[in-house]
Structure formats: C-alpha cells, structure tokens
Design a protein around this motif. Structure first.
Motif, PDB file in Angstrom:
ATOM      1  N   LEU A   1       0.800  -1.220   0.000  1.00 26.78           N
ATOM      2  CA  LEU A   1       0.000   0.000   0.000  1.00 26.78           C
ATOM      3  C   LEU A   1       0.836   1.275   0.000  1.00 26.78           C
ATOM      4  N   GLY A   2       2.120   1.177   0.381  1.00 25.66           N
ATOM      5  CA  GLY A   2       2.985   2.347   0.288  1.00 25.66           C
ATOM      6  C   GLY A   2       3.102   2.834  -1.149  1.00 25.66           C
ATOM      7  N   VAL A   3       3.235   1.904  -2.076  1.00 24.37           N
ATOM      8  CA  VAL A   3       3.298   2.258  -3.500  1.00 24.37           C
ATOM      9  C   VAL A   3       1.976   2.870  -3.937  1.00 24.37           C
ATOM     10  N   CYS A   4       0.875   2.267  -3.506  1.00 23.26           N
ATOM     11  CA  CYS A   4      -0.450   2.735  -3.918  1.00 23.26           C
ATOM     12  C   CYS A   4      -0.771   4.133  -3.385  1.00 23.26           C
ATOM     13  N   VAL A   5      -0.258   4.471  -2.199  1.00 21.18           N
ATOM     14  CA  VAL A   5      -0.524   5.782  -1.600  1.00 21.18           C
ATOM     15  C   VAL A   5       0.464   6.837  -2.084  1.00 21.18           C
ATOM     16  N   LEU A   6       1.761   6.516  -2.043  1.00 23.48           N
ATOM     17  CA  LEU A   6       2.784   7.524  -2.331  1.00 23.48           C
ATOM     18  C   LEU A   6       2.983   7.786  -3.823  1.00 23.48           C
ATOM     19  N   GLY A   7       2.691   6.790  -4.661  1.00 24.09           N
ATOM     20  CA  GLY A   7       2.859   6.974  -6.107  1.00 24.09           C
ATOM     21  C   GLY A   7       2.020   8.122  -6.649  1.00 24.09           C
ATOM     22  N   PRO A   8       0.686   8.095  -6.461  1.00 26.82           N
ATOM     23  CA  PRO A   8      -0.140   9.215  -6.930  1.00 26.82           C
ATOM     24  C   PRO A   8       0.228  10.541  -6.280  1.00 26.82           C
ATOM     25  N   ILE A   9       0.645  10.516  -5.000  1.00 24.88           N
ATOM     26  CA  ILE A   9       1.041  11.747  -4.317  1.00 24.88           C
ATOM     27  C   ILE A   9       2.252  12.376  -4.995  1.00 24.88           C
ATOM     28  N   TYR A  10       3.177  11.557  -5.459  1.00 28.66           N
ATOM     29  CA  TYR A  10       4.364  12.069  -6.144  1.00 28.66           C
ATOM     30  C   TYR A  10       3.967  12.839  -7.406  1.00 28.66           C
ATOM     31  N   PHE A  11       3.120  12.232  -8.230  1.00 31.18           N
ATOM     32  CA  PHE A  11       2.698  12.896  -9.464  1.00 31.18           C
ATOM     33  C   PHE A  11       1.898  14.162  -9.154  1.00 31.18           C
ATOM     34  N   GLN A  12       1.085  14.091  -8.122  1.00 35.29           N
ATOM     35  CA  GLN A  12       0.322  15.265  -7.700  1.00 35.29           C
ATOM     36  C   GLN A  12       1.257  16.402  -7.285  1.00 35.29           C
ATOM     37  N   SER A  13       2.323  16.074  -6.566  1.00 30.71           N
ATOM     38  CA  SER A  13       3.240  17.088  -6.045  1.00 30.71           C
ATOM     39  C   SER A  13       4.027  17.797  -7.135  1.00 30.71           C
ATOM     40  N   ILE A  14       4.259  17.115  -8.257  1.00 29.67           N
ATOM     41  CA  ILE A  14       5.005  17.739  -9.342  1.00 29.67           C
ATOM     42  C   ILE A  14       4.073  18.321 -10.411  1.00 29.67           C
ATOM     43  N   GLY A  15       2.760  18.318 -10.109  1.00 30.56           N
ATOM     44  CA  GLY A  15       1.804  18.966 -10.990  1.00 30.56           C
ATOM     45  C   GLY A  15       1.347  18.143 -12.171  1.00 30.56           C
ATOM     46  N   LYS A  16       1.644  16.826 -12.187  1.00 28.14           N
ATOM     47  CA  LYS A  16       1.210  15.960 -13.289  1.00 28.14           C
ATOM     48  C   LYS A  16      -0.135  15.342 -12.915  1.00 28.14           C
ATOM     49  N   ILE A  17      -1.170  16.109 -13.177  1.00 24.69           N
ATOM     50  CA  ILE A  17      -2.498  15.792 -12.682  1.00 24.69           C
ATOM     51  C   ILE A  17      -3.114  14.589 -13.396  1.00 24.69           C
ATOM     52  N   LYS A  18      -2.910  14.479 -14.697  1.00 26.29           N
ATOM     53  CA  LYS A  18      -3.516  13.368 -15.432  1.00 26.29           C
ATOM     54  C   LYS A  18      -3.011  12.023 -14.924  1.00 26.29           C
ATOM     55  N   GLN A  19      -1.691  11.925 -14.751  1.00 28.66           N
ATOM     56  CA  GLN A  19      -1.124  10.673 -14.251  1.00 28.66           C
ATOM     57  C   GLN A  19      -1.602  10.393 -12.831  1.00 28.66           C
ATOM     58  N   SER A  20      -1.594  11.421 -12.005  1.00 28.77           N
ATOM     59  CA  SER A  20      -2.019  11.247 -10.623  1.00 28.77           C
ATOM     60  C   SER A  20      -3.492  10.850 -10.549  1.00 28.77           C
ATOM     61  N   MET A  21      -4.308  11.453 -11.383  1.00 24.95           N
ATOM     62  CA  MET A  21      -5.733  11.138 -11.418  1.00 24.95           C
ATOM     63  C   MET A  21      -5.955   9.678 -11.806  1.00 24.95           C
ATOM     64  N   PHE A  22      -5.287   9.250 -12.864  1.00 25.78           N
ATOM     65  CA  PHE A  22      -5.453   7.868 -13.330  1.00 25.78           C
ATOM     66  C   PHE A  22      -5.020   6.873 -12.260  1.00 25.78           C
ATOM     67  N   LEU A  23      -3.866   7.124 -11.661  1.00 27.24           N
ATOM     68  CA  LEU A  23      -3.343   6.194 -10.658  1.00 27.24           C
ATOM     69  C   LEU A  23      -4.188   6.197  -9.389  1.00 27.24           C
ATOM     70  N   THR A  24      -4.804   7.316  -9.088  1.00 22.03           N
ATOM     71  CA  THR A  24      -5.698   7.391  -7.941  1.00 22.03           C
ATOM     72  C   THR A  24      -6.959   6.563  -8.179  1.00 22.03           C
ATOM     73  N   LEU A  25      -7.519   6.691  -9.369  1.00 22.30           N
ATOM     74  CA  LEU A  25      -8.738   5.951  -9.709  1.00 22.30           C
ATOM     75  C   LEU A  25      -8.470   4.478  -9.955  1.00 22.30           C
ATOM     76  N   LEU A  26      -7.227   4.161 -10.299  1.00 21.74           N
ATOM     77  CA  LEU A  26      -6.881   2.803 -10.711  1.00 21.74           C
ATOM     78  C   LEU A  26      -7.234   1.764  -9.654  1.00 21.74           C
ATOM     79  N   ARG A  27      -6.767   1.968  -8.426  1.00 22.77           N
ATOM     80  CA  ARG A  27      -6.876   0.941  -7.389  1.00 22.77           C
ATOM     81  C   ARG A  27      -8.316   0.680  -6.962  1.00 22.77           C
ATOM     82  N   GLN A  28      -9.075   1.752  -6.722  1.00 24.78           N
ATOM     83  CA  GLN A  28     -10.377   1.570  -6.104  1.00 24.78           C
ATOM     84  C   GLN A  28     -11.575   1.833  -7.011  1.00 24.78           C
ATOM     85  N   VAL A  29     -11.338   2.164  -8.261  1.00 27.82           N
ATOM     86  CA  VAL A  29     -12.450   2.306  -9.200  1.00 27.82           C
ATOM     87  C   VAL A  29     -12.242   1.390 -10.395  1.00 27.82           C
TER      88      VAL A  29
END
Length: 452
Positions: free
Chosen positions: A368-396
C-alpha cells in the motif's frame, strides 16, 4: 526555506515527515479510541459500530472536499515559496481558506436537509439508522470549522512549520480522547457524544490555526483582502485538488459499494466487521499518510526549484520507509489478529466475522505504500492526469469490477478478497509509471546541469 533545496534529503524527510507521522498516529489513536468506546456501549455496541460504518461514505465525502482544497492550496503555496513569490503564496492562502468556508457551509446545509435519504442510500437499516443519524447530524454542524481549520493546518506545513502543524493535531486528538468517554458515558449522550467531542476539537484547531496566520509568528499572513475567490487562484488550487478529491471521493464511493455487498452477503454486522478491519488498517496507513505530507511539501518545493534529482531521492526514501513499516504491520495482523479485533468489540458474533475477514483483507498491506505515495508524487510535481489515473486505478478501475464479480462465486470471502487483488494489480501498474517518470526526470536533471 532555502534549506529545502540544499539539506540532505533523508534529513529533511525525517524533519518534515516525523511531526506529521506523529500527528497521524495520535489521530489514529483518537479514531481507535472513538470506535472502541462506541463498540463498548453496553447492549448496543455491535449495532452502534455498524451505524458508524454506515456514516463512513458521507464522512469521507466531507473530508474529500477538505483534503482536496487543503492539498491543492498547500502544494501551490509550496511551489510559489520555492519560486520566491511570497505575495502570490499569500493570495493562495486566502483563497484556500475562502473555498473551505464556502464548501463547509454548503455541505452542512445539504447534509442536514437530506440526512435520512443519504444514510439509507449508504446502507443504513432500521436498526443502524438511529446511531448513524445521531453521529452525522453533529458532524455536519461542524463542517465549516472542520474544513477551514484543516486547510490552515496544511498551510502551516507549507509555511515551514511542520512541528507546529503536528502539535496542533496532536493536542486536538488527545483532547478528543478525554471528550469521548466524557460525552458518551458520563453525560450519557451515546454515539452522539463522540461526534460532539470531535466537533469541539475541530473548533479548537480552527481557532489555533487562524490565530497563527493572523497574529502568530508566521511567514505568510492570512489577510482579509485575500479571503475572496479569485479566478486564477481558484483554478490553480482546484487543478491540483482534482487528484486528492477523486482519491477521497473514491474512498467514500468504495465504502458505499462495499457496504452494499456487505449488507447483501453478511447483514448489518458485516458492515460493523468492515468498520473494525478498516480501523485496524488505518493504524498502519495513518503514518504513511503523515509520510506523504512531508514528502509532498519537499517534492513540490524542490520541483519548483528545478532540483529534479532530489525529488527522486525523496520519493525512493519514502517508498522504502513505507514498505518496512507496512511489512511489520502485516506480520502483526497476521499472527495476532485477536489482539487488534478485541480493541473494538467483545461481541462474539462480530468478532468471528472480523477474524474471518482480517487475514484476507490485509494480506497486501506491504504494497500500500506504493499505492498511496505513487499518486502523491505525481500530484506534487503537478502531473495531474497521471495522478488522477493512478488514484482511480486501485479503487475504481480495478476494485469495483472485481468486487462486482468475485462474491457471486465465493460469497462473503469474495468481498474480503476483492481489495487485495486490486492492490496487487494497482501496485504493479503504479511502479511502471514511477520508473518511467524517474527516467524522464533524470534526463531533465542532466539538461539543467549542462546548462548551468
């Protein structure tokens, strides 16, 4: 704050994460005690904690707005501070606060007007509705101070005072541990007493954080002229807020979907069992969320300062720390499940359901560290599309189709098993995205060094 782009990354990660981790641990202690007190209510504990489980989708959706705007605001503030644009950072602070005030008011009004319909839609029954309604009606009344105070606490970290942000959260959580038994048992308010204690602590957080940014020794100031919505600032905040908002909404939606399957395959007490198991899960995930807060500030600042190699180091160090901690959690819940379950319930029927589910549901905890921190990394550098996809990936994208199919073949075991299957697939895909991003940033870092 120049040290954020110069000091050793591991040292900074400890400095910025440990206070947030401590705060999250204390918050988790409060949540644990909150649910333990509710579960111990004589004669009604099993149904009371099931009623609390019914409120989780709504509770999470309220938090979705608060977390999203807070993260969007604090990330933009960190980026502007990294770029030495203090006035713009203050404008973002004021707009973040204004958005939370407005959102809290709208949520309070709509929630109170439609509370019965909402709770029935989220899985309440005739037995659990009274407990769910008693709890959420009070929580909704505190939505304005809850959301606005939460956003200012996040901004304190961006302002370079992570220890103060953590201290405020710790103090409020510890006070909640006092208020819970006081209002639940001494004053006899039952489950409503737990909500009253929570809202009082949210008010304390609001007053404390507001004072810091107005009268305190803050770098940024919350100025009246900035507490008004400006199109450019709102767009900047909401652009980054999309990912955490979706993450939280998805969490709330998953609670809703899961409650429906739990009700269908196991009844009211199955919802109570899931509430218990997710409470145990949070004992180990809350520190990872604290770690992510420290990472977010550091990665956003260094990205704004074009220190791409440092963003990679911070990510990898955070991932390693998360894996080690979660692996320990996996071992503890695997070999001593009774110890954790008995914190929340002594009801024999509910305990049996919990023990059947915990070993399945938490089998992928180390991933779950990968699942939580991965999207946060993309979010922090402003890559919203990647972060959005990875956020929705696990639970949707993964979880909902899986839980819609597997329980049909193996019943209740399929409900427990669906999340671990989604976790494995999501962790693999997120890892691929991160590897590609690290390679891309390495190339950018080489270009920056050559042009220097």
């Amino acid at each position: 704050m120049d040290n954020l782009a110069k000091d050793k990354t591991s040292k900074l990660l400890v400095k910025y994460s440990i206070p947030a981790i401590i705060a999250m641990v204390v918050t988790c202690l409060y949540n644990t005690a909150d649910r333990a007190f509710i579960g111990s209510m004589e004669g009604v504990g099993a149904y009371a904690i099931s009623g609390l489980g019914v409120t989780m989708p709504l509770f999470t959706l309220i938090g979705a707005f608060g977390v999203a705007v807070s993260v969007g605001g604090s990330t933009n503030i960190s980026i502007k501070l990294g770029a030495k644009e203090k006035e713009e950072a203050e404008r973002l602070l004021g707009n973040t606060f204004a958005l939370e005030l407005l959102g809290g008011f709208v949520i309070m009004v709509l929630g109170l007007v439609f509370i019965d319909q909402i709770l029935y839609a989220f899985g309440a029954s005739a037995k659990t509705l009274p407990y769910a309604k008693d709890y959420m009606s009070v929580i909704l009344l505190g939505a304005v101070v809850n959301l606005s105070g939460f956003s200012l606490n996040g901004a304190i970290r961006a302002d370079g005072r992570p220890k103060l942000a953590a201290t405020i959260m710790i103090v409020c959580s510890l006070l909640n541990l006092v208020f819970d038994p006081l209002f639940i048992f001494y004053f006899g308010f039952g489950i409503k007493g737990a909500a009253i204690g929570t809202v009082i602590c949210q008010l304390i957080n609001f007053i404390w954080t507001t004072y810091y940014f107005t009268k305190g020794n803050s770098n940024l100031k919350l100025r009246l002229k900035n507490i008004r919505l400006k199109k450019e600032a709102v767009i900047a905040i909401l652009t980054i807020s999309i990912t955490p908002f979706c993450m939280e909404v998805v969490t709330g939606s998953i609670h809703l979907v899961t409650n429906k399957f739990l009700q269908g395959y196991g009844g009211d007490l199955a919802i109570g069992a899931m509430t218990t198991i997710t409470s145990i899960l949070l004992m180990f995930l809350m520190p990872i969320y604290g770690l992510s807060q420290g990472m977010q500030t550091l990665i956003a600042y260094n990205f704004g300062a074009k220190e791409y190699e440092r963003t990679k180091k911070i990510l990898l160090q955070g991932m390693f720390a998360a894996f080690v901690f979660l692996f320990v959690g996996f071992l503890l819940t695997r070999f001593f499940p009774n110890v954790f379950v008995n914190i929340f319930t002594k009801d024999a029927v509910l305990e049996k359901i919990c023990l059947e589910g915990i070993k399945i549901y938490l089998m992928t905890l180390p991933l779950l560290g990968v699942c939580v921190l991965g999207p946060i990394y993309f979010q922090s550098i402003g890559k919203i599309k990647q972060s959005m996809f990875l956020t929705l990936l696990r639970q949707v994208i993964l979880f909902i189709p899986i839980i819609s199919v597997i329980p049909r073949f193996i019943g209740m075991s399929g409900v427990w098993m669906s999340q671990p299957i989604a976790d494995v697939l999501a962790a693999l895909i997120i890892a691929v995205f991160l590897i590609k991003e690290i390679k891309f940033n390495n190339e950018k870092d080489d270009i920056v060094k050559k042009s220097a």
